[in-house]
Design a protein around this motif. Sequence first.
Motif, PDB file in Angstrom:
ATOM      1  N   GLY A 104      47.316  31.622  36.796  1.00 30.97           N
ATOM      2  CA  GLY A 104      46.274  32.263  36.013  1.00 30.97           C
ATOM      3  C   GLY A 104      45.050  32.630  36.810  1.00 30.97           C
ATOM      4  O   GLY A 104      44.070  33.147  36.248  1.00 30.97           O
ATOM      5  N   ARG A 105      45.089  32.416  38.152  1.00 34.44           N
ATOM      6  CA  ARG A 105      43.933  32.693  38.993  1.00 34.44           C
ATOM      7  C   ARG A 105      44.277  33.567  40.194  1.00 34.44           C
ATOM      8  O   ARG A 105      43.403  33.867  41.016  1.00 34.44           O
ATOM      9  N   TYR A 106      45.506  33.985  40.314  1.00 37.49           N
ATOM     10  CA  TYR A 106      45.914  34.760  41.491  1.00 37.49           C
ATOM     11  C   TYR A 106      45.226  36.125  41.521  1.00 37.49           C
ATOM     12  O   TYR A 106      45.027  36.775  40.492  1.00 37.49           O
ATOM     13  N   LEU A 107      44.887  36.557  42.735  1.00 43.47           N
ATOM     14  CA  LEU A 107      44.381  37.901  42.972  1.00 43.47           C
ATOM     15  C   LEU A 107      45.361  38.662  43.850  1.00 43.47           C
ATOM     16  O   LEU A 107      45.897  38.120  44.827  1.00 43.47           O
ATOM     17  N   SER A 185      52.848  40.936  40.198  1.00 48.35           N
ATOM     18  CA  SER A 185      53.244  40.472  38.864  1.00 48.35           C
ATOM     19  C   SER A 185      52.651  39.102  38.542  1.00 48.35           C
ATOM     20  O   SER A 185      52.573  38.714  37.378  1.00 48.35           O
ATOM     21  N   LEU A 186      52.250  38.350  39.562  1.00 46.98           N
ATOM     22  CA  LEU A 186      51.623  37.046  39.355  1.00 46.98           C
ATOM     23  C   LEU A 186      50.115  37.146  39.202  1.00 46.98           C
ATOM     24  O   LEU A 186      49.461  36.173  38.827  1.00 46.98           O
ATOM     25  N   ALA A 187      49.555  38.315  39.504  1.00 43.39           N
ATOM     26  CA  ALA A 187      48.106  38.443  39.627  1.00 43.39           C
ATOM     27  C   ALA A 187      47.400  38.415  38.279  1.00 43.39           C
ATOM     28  O   ALA A 187      47.799  39.083  37.328  1.00 43.39           O
ATOM     29  N   ALA A 188      46.318  37.651  38.235  1.00 48.40           N
ATOM     30  CA  ALA A 188      45.436  37.662  37.075  1.00 48.40           C
ATOM     31  C   ALA A 188      44.512  38.864  37.122  1.00 48.40           C
ATOM     32  O   ALA A 188      44.015  39.320  36.093  1.00 48.40           O
ATOM     33  N   ALA A 189      44.261  39.388  38.318  1.00 50.49           N
ATOM     34  CA  ALA A 189      43.430  40.570  38.501  1.00 50.49           C
ATOM     35  C   ALA A 189      43.799  41.213  39.826  1.00 50.49           C
ATOM     36  O   ALA A 189      44.385  40.573  40.707  1.00 50.49           O
ATOM     37  N   VAL A 190      43.435  42.482  39.972  1.00 47.60           N
ATOM     38  CA  VAL A 190      43.786  43.269  41.160  1.00 47.60           C
ATOM     39  C   VAL A 190      42.507  43.847  41.756  1.00 47.60           C
ATOM     40  O   VAL A 190      41.770  44.571  41.073  1.00 47.60           O
ATOM     41  N   PHE A 191      42.236  43.523  43.015  1.00 50.87           N
ATOM     42  CA  PHE A 191      41.033  44.010  43.677  1.00 50.87           C
ATOM     43  C   PHE A 191      41.324  45.285  44.458  1.00 50.87           C
ATOM     44  O   PHE A 191      42.322  45.373  45.169  1.00 50.87           O
ATOM     45  N   VAL A 192      40.420  46.243  44.323  1.00 47.94           N
ATOM     46  CA  VAL A 192      40.530  47.523  45.029  1.00 47.94           C
ATOM     47  C   VAL A 192      39.434  47.566  46.096  1.00 47.94           C
ATOM     48  O   VAL A 192      38.262  47.781  45.771  1.00 47.94           O
ATOM     49  N   MET A 232      48.930  47.655  33.485  1.00 45.38           N
ATOM     50  CA  MET A 232      47.920  47.549  32.428  1.00 45.38           C
ATOM     51  C   MET A 232      47.052  48.802  32.352  1.00 45.38           C
ATOM     52  O   MET A 232      45.959  48.765  31.765  1.00 45.38           O
ATOM     53  N   GLY A 233      47.514  49.885  32.934  1.00 45.59           N
ATOM     54  CA  GLY A 233      46.705  51.096  32.930  1.00 45.59           C
ATOM     55  C   GLY A 233      45.414  50.938  33.699  1.00 45.59           C
ATOM     56  O   GLY A 233      44.424  51.620  33.410  1.00 45.59           O
ATOM     57  N   GLY A 234      45.405  50.031  34.684  1.00 42.61           N
ATOM     58  CA  GLY A 234      44.221  49.805  35.506  1.00 42.61           C
ATOM     59  C   GLY A 234      43.225  48.820  34.939  1.00 42.61           C
ATOM     60  O   GLY A 234      42.197  48.527  35.572  1.00 42.61           O
ATOM     61  N   ARG A 235      43.491  48.273  33.754  1.00 46.33           N
ATOM     62  CA  ARG A 235      42.522  47.374  33.118  1.00 46.33           C
ATOM     63  C   ARG A 235      42.426  46.022  33.817  1.00 46.33           C
ATOM     64  O   ARG A 235      41.489  45.264  33.551  1.00 46.33           O
ATOM     65  N   ASP A 236      43.366  45.719  34.685  1.00 48.67           N
ATOM     66  CA  ASP A 236      43.297  44.484  35.465  1.00 48.67           C
ATOM     67  C   ASP A 236      42.712  44.729  36.854  1.00 48.67           C
ATOM     68  O   ASP A 236      42.626  43.811  37.668  1.00 48.67           O
TER      69      ASP A 236
END
Length: 510
Positions: A104-107, A185-192, A232-236
């Motif tokens: 639940g905390r992976y980036l 697929s494990l990521a809670a959020a995705v950094f750009v 998620m359409g970029g929402r993550d």
Amino acid sequence: MTMERTTSAYGVGGRWLPCLVLLAVLSATPWLLIIHCHRVASGSTPHPSLVTAAPASGREDGSQPRFPSVQEQQVKKLLIASAAGGEVSRSSNVGVTGEDACRGRYLYVHDLPPRFNADILADCRHWYPWMDMCPYLVNGGLGAHLDNADGVFADEGWYATDHFGLDVIFHARVRQYECLTNDSSLAAAVFVPYYAGFDVVRHLWSNNATAKDAAAAELVDWLTRRPEWRAMGGRDHFVMSGRTAWDHQRQTDSDSEWGNKLFRLPAVWNMTVLLVEKLPWTDFDFAVPYPTYFHPAKDADVLQWQQRMQGMKRDFLFSFAGGERPGDPNSIRHHLIRECGASSFCNLVQCHKSEKNCLVPSTFMRVFQGARFCLQPPGDTYTRRSAFDAILAGCVPVFFHPDSAYRQYKWHLPDDRDTYSVFISEEDVRSGNASSVEETLRQIPPEVVERMTETVIGLIPRLVYADPRSKLETLRDAVDFTVEAVIDRVSKLRKEMDHGASARGHLTQT
């Protein structure tokens, strides 16, 4: 002028001292202890009845407060380990029970083409027509090490950091994050890691709208083609710009208009956008603290600085460092400069275009360290880096507009603004129909001022950006708080999307 008073769980004093003691016993987290067990009030000042807030000993009977023995040993252990160059170890991702501590905390961090970050940095000599910004990118984006010849800083951890230089610093800190994953697929959020702030600054003085917008448009095209985006359409997704939102809000295609159109791209509205100042009317952008000059490499750097600020002698009731805004009819700075300059209770550093002293970091920090309150009126925009420099110096900020802090830094500042700041309306200053700033501040009881000072000093860890080349042992910095808040926001969005999909499926079945 009047101050608004409210109460909340963020208040300080006797109401939450038992909770801190309990937390300290359970976790032995040193920075919590520092606030309550190493209180050193200010010494005498030119106006002790107005400025001095507590006995110099920290207790009315003259005795010194003491750590419980367990916490004492914990602090000693930390300081000794730090002095020896060692680290207090962090726990691994897998706990003793075999559970994944990062669940639940992976980036996930996008591996962007270099044109969106590294190539932008390569052009640093030409971002500004009048100066070379490359020296501000050394030391992981912190800038050159600051000399402590004046004794204002500490010997280590202080750098000539540009106030708009957060793109590189934040990216470098994210690389340190303990829960990175290569599996989106494990990521809670995705950094750009797009250097949006540096991208826009290199074109601010250009008369080519197409060039200003090119990288942002290309980024959106690149992202929306990725499978990570489609999940998620970029929402993550979240992205950082070290500039203010106003630099990304160009309204037309005029070549002469300021900034780019990043905030006009619909795909960007799905992301969480981090900046040092957000727009007042949008809900996809979030403000994070400006970078200060302090970037601690270890917990002891922070703890020792907090102790030093608690014991600082503050000879002035309030201070102001800054210049007028003669071209801005709404600015109140000339009112504040006039009042501060006429008062023996105020320390004024008035900055003119030709005043080089105002470009020296030690000038501001010395002024802030010597005052109880620091005036923070809007400047070119609502927010100022100066507010965070003041807090770092243990000086209670005085704000004059809600968008200078309260509607901005909700992830990093307490909900109850009266615990760490004073608010005086711009209109009250402008009209002159209420009390002066000085009279307003003098009406605050000394014991309240002392509690506010303690709260401000206690906020320091969450407002600074740690040295990205090192790791803090137990303290959490501004990036830690930001990432946690982003993950929490994405989690809520994910639940809303899942709930919506479930509702639509139910309707289809019926």
